[in-house]
Write a protein that holds these residues in place. Structure first.
Motif, PDB file in Angstrom:
ATOM      1  N   ARG A   1       0.846  -1.184   0.000  1.00  0.00           N
ATOM      2  CA  ARG A   1       0.000   0.000   0.000  1.00  0.00           C
ATOM      3  C   ARG A   1       0.885   1.239   0.000  1.00  0.00           C
ATOM      4  O   ARG A   1       2.058   1.194   0.364  1.00  0.00           O
ATOM      5  N   TRP A   2       0.318   2.355  -0.432  1.00  0.00           N
ATOM      6  CA  TRP A   2       1.071   3.597  -0.528  1.00  0.00           C
ATOM      7  C   TRP A   2       1.015   4.341   0.804  1.00  0.00           C
ATOM      8  O   TRP A   2      -0.033   4.557   1.379  1.00  0.00           O
ATOM      9  N   SER A   3       2.185   4.716   1.301  1.00  0.00           N
ATOM     10  CA  SER A   3       2.287   5.455   2.549  1.00  0.00           C
ATOM     11  C   SER A   3       2.471   6.943   2.238  1.00  0.00           C
ATOM     12  O   SER A   3       3.474   7.338   1.607  1.00  0.00           O
ATOM     13  N   LYS A   4       1.515   7.756   2.681  1.00  0.00           N
ATOM     14  CA  LYS A   4       1.623   9.189   2.452  1.00  0.00           C
ATOM     15  C   LYS A   4       2.727   9.819   3.300  1.00  0.00           C
ATOM     16  O   LYS A   4       3.368  10.779   2.880  1.00  0.00           O
ATOM     17  N   ARG A   5       2.966   9.255   4.476  1.00  0.00           N
ATOM     18  CA  ARG A   5       3.976   9.825   5.356  1.00  0.00           C
ATOM     19  C   ARG A   5       5.382   9.561   4.841  1.00  0.00           C
ATOM     20  O   ARG A   5       6.244  10.432   4.879  1.00  0.00           O
TER      21      ARG A   5
ATOM     22  N   GLY B   1       5.970   8.453   1.652  1.00  0.00           N
ATOM     23  CA  GLY B   1       6.028   8.772   0.230  1.00  0.00           C
ATOM     24  C   GLY B   1       6.498   7.626  -0.635  1.00  0.00           C
ATOM     25  O   GLY B   1       7.087   7.838  -1.704  1.00  0.00           O
ATOM     26  N   ARG B   2       6.239   6.391  -0.229  1.00  0.00           N
ATOM     27  CA  ARG B   2       6.653   5.209  -0.993  1.00  0.00           C
ATOM     28  C   ARG B   2       5.749   4.045  -0.615  1.00  0.00           C
ATOM     29  O   ARG B   2       5.086   4.076   0.431  1.00  0.00           O
TER      30      ARG B   2
END
Length: 260
Positions: free
Chosen positions: A110-114, A116-117
């Motif tokens: 899943r994409w981690s906004k914190r 950024g990857r």
């Protein structure tokens, strides 16, 4: 085959067991209440001698918590808590189950906004459920009992051998050969399960007076009590019939009679 104490007939209700324990006895009409409290476990998984005891316990836990489409999605942290094992043991068990085609893993991200990857999240497990070789209805409450993996495997085998009857009577050699463990380990596992009141054991003998296979009555614990020490440690502290290494002391005659 008669009970060893031929003076009175044995019945598990006569035992002084804990109040939150009930004996497993299937309904005569074939109906069971609260089916959500039971899990369908294939007998092929319980009787497979290629599986290690820890692998068998992990597999049974995965099968017990699977969905209707035979898919399970849980994190490693949750699985280690449910299977009563460490992360390394869990990874080794999953690798062996995948090699034997009991399941298939799929890594998800899943994409981690914190950060950024993309990062990893809980894996998805596709279980191969084969009920062609019979199955066993296992109460989900036994997944929370604090016993070792070998003792858990012995308990599952006794449950599978019981079938629709109220008891089972496999020999110690048959249990040892099926689970691929030593006979002394089976003796210790049975003694610990009896001490913890998870099973009731009756020593049986033939009409000629020779000892035969023991008779085991399974007991289901509705509410598992948490204890500061393990059941095996409590058994060693209460009974002086086992060595510190875990095996029975064969120099004591009474201890051997009590175990086997």
């Amino acid at each position: 085959m008669e009970p060893a104490n031929a003076g009175s007939f044995f019945h598990p209700s006569k035992l002084d067991v804990r109040p939150d324990a009930v004996c497993i006895r299937p309904d005569k009409k074939g109906k069971r209440k609260n089916m959500r409290n039971y899990a369908v476990i294939p007998n092929q998984l319980i009787l497979d001698s290629r599986l290690r005891p820890s692998t068998r316990r992990v597999a049974v836990t995965l099968y017990a918590y699977r969905g209707r489409d035979n898919v399970l999605c849980k994190s490693m942290k949750v699985l280690t808590k449910l299977c009563h094992c460490c992360r390394r043991t869990l990874l080794q068990a999953l690798e062996q189950l995948e090699e034997l085609h009991y399941l298939k893993r799929r890594h998800r991200c899943r994409w981690s906004k914190r950060l950024g990857r993309p990062i990893y999240k809980a894996n998805r497990y596709y279980l191969h459920v084969d009920l062609s070789q019979d199955y066993t209805l296992m109460p989900r409450s036994i997944l929370r009992i604090d016993v070792t993996h070998t003792q858990f495997s012995v308990y599952l085998l006794l449950m599978a051998r019981q079938g629709q009857s109220s008891h089972s009577y496999p020999s110690l050699r048959r249990i040892s050969a099926t689970l691929w463990i030593a006979k002394s380990t089976v003796c210790l596992a049975v003694a610990v399960l009896v001490h913890g009141q998870f099973i009731a054991r009756n020593h049986c003998r033939t009409r000629r007076g020779c000892y035969s296979c023991n008779c085991y009555y399974l007991i289901v614990i509705q509410e598992v009590r948490q204890s500061s020490e393990s059941l095996t440690t409590a058994y060693h502290a209460s009974a002086n019939m086992a060595s510190p290494g875990g095996g029975p002391i064969f120099s004591t005659v009474m201890s051997i009679n009590n175990i086997t």
